[in-house]
Design an enzyme around this catalytic site. Structure first.
Site, PDB file in Angstrom:
ATOM      1  N   CYS A   1     -21.599  23.321   3.251  1.00 22.84           N
ATOM      2  CA  CYS A   1     -21.875  21.908   3.527  1.00 22.84           C
ATOM      3  C   CYS A   1     -21.447  20.980   2.393  1.00 22.84           C
ATOM      4  O   CYS A   1     -21.007  19.867   2.640  1.00 22.84           O
ATOM      5  CB  CYS A   1     -23.348  21.727   3.887  1.00 22.84           C
ATOM      6  SG  CYS A   1     -23.726  22.618   5.426  1.00 22.84           S
TER       7      CYS A   1
ATOM      8  N   LYS B   1     -27.544  16.152  10.800  1.00 25.38           N
ATOM      9  CA  LYS B   1     -26.274  16.659  11.342  1.00 25.38           C
ATOM     10  C   LYS B   1     -26.497  17.926  12.165  1.00 25.38           C
ATOM     11  O   LYS B   1     -27.556  18.541  12.076  1.00 25.38           O
ATOM     12  CB  LYS B   1     -25.262  16.909  10.219  1.00 25.38           C
ATOM     13  CG  LYS B   1     -25.701  17.925   9.177  1.00 25.38           C
ATOM     14  CD  LYS B   1     -24.734  17.949   8.008  1.00 25.38           C
ATOM     15  CE  LYS B   1     -25.227  18.780   6.854  1.00 25.38           C
ATOM     16  NZ  LYS B   1     -25.352  20.201   7.115  1.00 25.38           N
TER      17      LYS B   1
ATOM     18  N   ASP C   1     -28.653  18.924   2.079  1.00 25.04           N
ATOM     19  CA  ASP C   1     -29.378  20.037   2.724  1.00 25.04           C
ATOM     20  C   ASP C   1     -30.374  20.788   1.845  1.00 25.04           C
ATOM     21  O   ASP C   1     -30.470  22.021   1.927  1.00 25.04           O
ATOM     22  CB  ASP C   1     -28.371  21.053   3.296  1.00 25.04           C
ATOM     23  CG  ASP C   1     -27.491  20.469   4.392  1.00 25.04           C
ATOM     24  OD1 ASP C   1     -27.583  19.256   4.642  1.00 25.04           O
ATOM     25  OD2 ASP C   1     -26.713  21.231   4.982  1.00 25.04           O
TER      26      ASP C   1
END
Length: 194
Positions: free
Chosen positions: A140, A101, A15
């Protein structure tokens, strides 16, 4: 302890998107400071001919995690926007495989494994060990590492290539302790034999 890279290893960068970096709507404090370190890992894995995977939040504009929908977070990483793009200073190899995601409105996903093809991709690539960096440590990164361990991948957390949001001051430490407790190995760049 020195770790020697070998076939079956993969680098996973979590991310590193504009919205999670300084200036973004959900910026991780000092998140941009790990970009040069991530680039070193990217070059190392690329030079060894090892695969690189990059996860990203890829939300619809009315995603359930957004405060406007009653969720916890400000709107962030809306699919196809520049805010959801990877930071331009990150030097991903051309063959980096991207895992999107939390792509449906109704369901949030902190882990790169949740409702994605990630595990299947790793298996078809013959991956046995994962080296994980990115943001945010206690969301995450933590959840992806948890799922990796549950799926029986030997998992290394790149401690010099992660950053936490730290809504509570010790969130980072708690996440590191939890990953270690579950069986992950915390390492720094110098621990990898180059």
């Amino acid at each position: 302890m020195k770790v020697t890279l070998t076939s079956g290893d993969a680098l996973v960068i979590i991310d590193m998107q504009n919205d999670f970096l300084p200036g973004g709507s959900l910026a991780v404090p000092m998140g941009d400071t790990i970009i040069p370190v991530i680039n070193r890992y990217l070059r190392l894995f690329h030079d060894h001919g090892l695969p690189v995977f990059a996860t990203r939040d890829w939300h619809p504009s009315d995603h359930c995690s957004f405060q406007q929908q009653g969720g916890q977070w400000p709107a962030h990483c809306i699919a196809t926007t520049s805010e959801a793009a990877f930071h331009p200073d990150i030097e991903f190899p051309i063959n980096t495989q991207v895992i999107s995601k939390a792509t449906t409105r109704e369901k949030d996903a902190y882990s790169g494994f949740t409702d994605t093809q990630f595990n299947a991709l790793l298996q078809t690539s013959g991956i046995r060990r994962l080296f994980v960096g990115g943001i945010a440590t206690e969301y995450c990164v933590l959840n992806t590492v948890k799922d990796a361990l549950q799926a029986h991948y030997a998992t290394y957390v790149l401690e010099d290539a992660i950053r936490a949001i730290n809504l509570k001051p010790d969130d980072n430490l708690h996440a590191l302790r939890e990953m270690k407790r579950l069986g992950a190995t915390l390492i720094l760049f110098g621990a990898i034999a180059t």
